[in-house]
Design a protein around this motif. Structure first.
Motif, PDB file in Angstrom:
ATOM      1  N   PRO A  75      35.130 -91.434-109.780  1.00  0.00           N
ATOM      2  CA  PRO A  75      35.438 -92.315-108.654  1.00  0.00           C
ATOM      3  C   PRO A  75      35.614 -91.515-107.365  1.00  0.00           C
ATOM      4  O   PRO A  75      36.161 -90.421-107.384  1.00  0.00           O
ATOM      5  CB  PRO A  75      36.753 -92.977-109.069  1.00  0.00           C
ATOM      6  CG  PRO A  75      37.348 -92.069-110.070  1.00  0.00           C
ATOM      7  CD  PRO A  75      36.204 -91.369-110.748  1.00  0.00           C
ATOM      8  N   PRO A  76      35.142 -92.056-106.244  1.00  0.00           N
ATOM      9  CA  PRO A  76      35.258 -91.341-104.972  1.00  0.00           C
ATOM     10  C   PRO A  76      36.676 -91.400-104.413  1.00  0.00           C
ATOM     11  O   PRO A  76      37.426 -92.330-104.696  1.00  0.00           O
ATOM     12  CB  PRO A  76      34.271 -92.076-104.061  1.00  0.00           C
ATOM     13  CG  PRO A  76      34.196 -93.448-104.631  1.00  0.00           C
ATOM     14  CD  PRO A  76      34.399 -93.295-106.119  1.00  0.00           C
ATOM     15  N   TYR A  77      37.023 -90.403-103.615  1.00  0.00           N
ATOM     16  CA  TYR A  77      38.328 -90.333-102.949  1.00  0.00           C
ATOM     17  C   TYR A  77      38.122 -90.142-101.455  1.00  0.00           C
ATOM     18  O   TYR A  77      37.150 -89.529-101.030  1.00  0.00           O
ATOM     19  CB  TYR A  77      39.148 -89.170-103.503  1.00  0.00           C
ATOM     20  CG  TYR A  77      39.891 -89.521-104.768  1.00  0.00           C
ATOM     21  CD1 TYR A  77      41.264 -89.725-104.753  1.00  0.00           C
ATOM     22  CD2 TYR A  77      39.220 -89.674-105.973  1.00  0.00           C
ATOM     23  CE1 TYR A  77      41.952 -90.072-105.905  1.00  0.00           C
ATOM     24  CE2 TYR A  77      39.889 -90.017-107.128  1.00  0.00           C
ATOM     25  CZ  TYR A  77      41.265 -90.214-107.082  1.00  0.00           C
ATOM     26  OH  TYR A  77      41.938 -90.567-108.224  1.00  0.00           O
ATOM     27  N   ARG A  78      39.059 -90.681-100.685  1.00  0.00           N
ATOM     28  CA  ARG A  78      39.047 -90.511 -99.231  1.00  0.00           C
ATOM     29  C   ARG A  78      40.002 -89.398 -98.844  1.00  0.00           C
ATOM     30  O   ARG A  78      41.123 -89.340 -99.331  1.00  0.00           O
ATOM     31  CB  ARG A  78      39.559 -91.772 -98.536  1.00  0.00           C
ATOM     32  CG  ARG A  78      38.662 -92.939 -98.563  1.00  0.00           C
ATOM     33  CD  ARG A  78      39.248 -94.042 -97.661  1.00  0.00           C
ATOM     34  NE  ARG A  78      38.577 -95.271 -97.920  1.00  0.00           N
ATOM     35  CZ  ARG A  78      39.124 -96.311 -98.537  1.00  0.00           C
ATOM     36  NH1 ARG A  78      40.379 -96.273 -98.913  1.00  0.00           N
ATOM     37  NH2 ARG A  78      38.424 -97.384 -98.752  1.00  0.00           N
ATOM     38  N   VAL A  79      39.561 -88.545 -97.930  1.00  0.00           N
ATOM     39  CA  VAL A  79      40.453 -87.567 -97.314  1.00  0.00           C
ATOM     40  C   VAL A  79      40.897 -88.191 -95.998  1.00  0.00           C
ATOM     41  O   VAL A  79      40.058 -88.547 -95.163  1.00  0.00           O
ATOM     42  CB  VAL A  79      39.741 -86.215 -97.066  1.00  0.00           C
ATOM     43  CG1 VAL A  79      40.683 -85.241 -96.364  1.00  0.00           C
ATOM     44  CG2 VAL A  79      39.235 -85.629 -98.373  1.00  0.00           C
ATOM     45  N   ILE A 124      36.436 -87.779 -94.823  1.00  0.00           N
ATOM     46  CA  ILE A 124      35.268 -87.710 -95.709  1.00  0.00           C
ATOM     47  C   ILE A 124      35.583 -88.472 -96.988  1.00  0.00           C
ATOM     48  O   ILE A 124      36.752 -88.591 -97.378  1.00  0.00           O
ATOM     49  CB  ILE A 124      34.890 -86.233 -96.019  1.00  0.00           C
ATOM     50  CG1 ILE A 124      33.547 -86.127 -96.730  1.00  0.00           C
ATOM     51  CG2 ILE A 124      35.984 -85.537 -96.798  1.00  0.00           C
ATOM     52  CD1 ILE A 124      33.021 -84.697 -96.835  1.00  0.00           C
ATOM     53  N   ILE A 125      34.549 -88.985 -97.641  1.00  0.00           N
ATOM     54  CA  ILE A 125      34.678 -89.619 -98.958  1.00  0.00           C
ATOM     55  C   ILE A 125      33.872 -88.765 -99.922  1.00  0.00           C
ATOM     56  O   ILE A 125      32.682 -88.520 -99.697  1.00  0.00           O
ATOM     57  CB  ILE A 125      34.173 -91.068 -98.955  1.00  0.00           C
ATOM     58  CG1 ILE A 125      34.993 -91.902 -97.971  1.00  0.00           C
ATOM     59  CG2 ILE A 125      34.237 -91.656-100.364  1.00  0.00           C
ATOM     60  CD1 ILE A 125      34.494 -93.320 -97.800  1.00  0.00           C
ATOM     61  N   ALA A 129      38.051 -83.692-106.883  1.00  0.00           N
ATOM     62  CA  ALA A 129      38.292 -82.251-106.783  1.00  0.00           C
ATOM     63  C   ALA A 129      37.967 -81.739-105.382  1.00  0.00           C
ATOM     64  O   ALA A 129      38.727 -80.946-104.808  1.00  0.00           O
ATOM     65  CB  ALA A 129      37.456 -81.503-107.821  1.00  0.00           C
ATOM     66  N   ASP A 130      36.855 -82.205-104.815  1.00  0.00           N
ATOM     67  CA  ASP A 130      36.488 -81.800-103.457  1.00  0.00           C
ATOM     68  C   ASP A 130      37.490 -82.340-102.441  1.00  0.00           C
ATOM     69  O   ASP A 130      37.865 -81.643-101.502  1.00  0.00           O
ATOM     70  CB  ASP A 130      35.080 -82.285-103.107  1.00  0.00           C
ATOM     71  CG  ASP A 130      34.004 -81.607-103.940  1.00  0.00           C
ATOM     72  OD1 ASP A 130      34.241 -80.472-104.404  1.00  0.00           O
ATOM     73  OD2 ASP A 130      32.938 -82.214-104.136  1.00  0.00           O
ATOM     74  N   ALA A 131      37.920 -83.593-102.640  1.00  0.00           N
ATOM     75  CA  ALA A 131      38.899 -84.197-101.732  1.00  0.00           C
ATOM     76  C   ALA A 131      40.210 -83.412-101.739  1.00  0.00           C
ATOM     77  O   ALA A 131      40.803 -83.159-100.682  1.00  0.00           O
ATOM     78  CB  ALA A 131      39.153 -85.654-102.119  1.00  0.00           C
ATOM     79  N   GLU A 132      40.648 -83.007-102.923  1.00  0.00           N
ATOM     80  CA  GLU A 132      41.883 -82.220-103.018  1.00  0.00           C
ATOM     81  C   GLU A 132      41.734 -80.878-102.303  1.00  0.00           C
ATOM     82  O   GLU A 132      42.645 -80.435-101.605  1.00  0.00           O
ATOM     83  CB  GLU A 132      42.265 -82.009-104.485  1.00  0.00           C
ATOM     84  CG  GLU A 132      42.751 -83.277-105.153  1.00  0.00           C
ATOM     85  CD  GLU A 132      42.929 -83.138-106.655  1.00  0.00           C
ATOM     86  OE1 GLU A 132      42.520 -82.085-107.224  1.00  0.00           O
ATOM     87  OE2 GLU A 132      43.467 -84.072-107.269  1.00  0.00           O
ATOM     88  N   GLU A 133      40.579 -80.257-102.453  1.00  0.00           N
ATOM     89  CA  GLU A 133      40.331 -78.969-101.802  1.00  0.00           C
ATOM     90  C   GLU A 133      40.323 -79.126-100.283  1.00  0.00           C
ATOM     91  O   GLU A 133      40.939 -78.338 -99.567  1.00  0.00           O
ATOM     92  CB  GLU A 133      38.999 -78.383-102.286  1.00  0.00           C
ATOM     93  CG  GLU A 133      38.645 -77.064-101.655  1.00  0.00           C
ATOM     94  CD  GLU A 133      39.603 -75.934-102.001  1.00  0.00           C
ATOM     95  OE1 GLU A 133      39.705 -75.000-101.187  1.00  0.00           O
ATOM     96  OE2 GLU A 133      40.237 -75.978-103.065  1.00  0.00           O
ATOM     97  N   ALA A 150      39.017 -94.190-103.085  1.00  0.00           N
ATOM     98  CA  ALA A 150      38.187 -95.051-102.235  1.00  0.00           C
ATOM     99  C   ALA A 150      37.800 -96.273-103.027  1.00  0.00           C
ATOM    100  O   ALA A 150      37.469 -96.189-104.212  1.00  0.00           O
ATOM    101  CB  ALA A 150      36.945 -94.292-101.774  1.00  0.00           C
ATOM    102  N   SER A 151      37.846 -97.435-102.406  1.00  0.00           N
ATOM    103  CA  SER A 151      37.536 -98.663-103.129  1.00  0.00           C
ATOM    104  C   SER A 151      36.033 -98.917-103.217  1.00  0.00           C
ATOM    105  O   SER A 151      35.580 -99.700-104.012  1.00  0.00           O
ATOM    106  CB  SER A 151      38.208 -99.867-102.460  1.00  0.00           C
ATOM    107  OG  SER A 151      37.796 -99.954-101.108  1.00  0.00           O
ATOM    108  N   GLY A 152      35.246 -98.228-102.391  1.00  0.00           N
ATOM    109  CA  GLY A 152      33.802 -98.394-102.413  1.00  0.00           C
ATOM    110  C   GLY A 152      33.109 -97.140-102.901  1.00  0.00           C
ATOM    111  O   GLY A 152      33.748 -96.195-103.352  1.00  0.00           O
TER     112      GLY A 152
END
Length: 154
Positions: A75-79, A124-125, A129-133, A150-152
């Motif tokens: 699942p995607p994450y938002r920064v 960024i979305i 792991a990338d979002a945390e970094e 991210a919901s989308g």
């Protein structure tokens, strides 16, 4: 030499005759094992099979296919960038361009302005792991940031 996965039926093409033979006798259950088979011998078939070379993945390590599949369904994450009263706008833009790959000056300025006026902006979305970094790098440069699911899609 023919390369194949054991999860599929192994078909041999004999060198000079072009004849194809199958080695599959029922369902193949051994997945993820790569096998190379070569034939040598007379041209009318009946060649001698050499001992197969079996390459196995290291225990506890996923195959490249499994890694690609897990990346696609993660699942995607938002920064998120939060406004603060400490950092100058120019500094925020510089940090965004340094930390986020491919960040342009225009995008960095827009993100900085959105955070300044609205209190919060999506930087960024990406994968978790990338979002945390990215979040840790922003924080390491003195900016207030967080991540959220991210919901989308990306």
């Amino acid at each position: 030499m023919v390369l194949c996965f054991l999860s599929m039926c192994v078909k041999l093409k004999l060198y000079k005759t072009g004849e194809k033979r199958s080695l599959c006798r029922g369902p193949c259950t051994n997945r993820g094992v790569l096998m190379a088979i070569s034939t040598t011998g007379p041209s009318k078939g009946g060649g001698i099979l050499e001992k197969p070379v079996i390459e196995r993945t290291t225990p506890g390590r996923e195959s490249e296919f499994d890694l690609r599949k897990s990346r696609k369904i993660a699942p995607p994450y938002r920064v998120m960038l939060h406004n603060d009263n400490y950092n100058k706008r120019e500094y925020v833009v510089q940090v965004l361009m340094k930390v986020i790959p491919g960040m342009t000056l225009d995008n960095a300025v827009n993100i900085m302005q959105e955070a300044h006026y609205n209190g919060l902006a999506v930087v960024i979305i990406c994968a978790q792991a990338d979002a945390e970094e990215h979040c840790m790098q922003l924080r390491g440069n003195g900016l207030l940031s967080s991540i959220e699911p991210a919901s989308g899609g990306c």
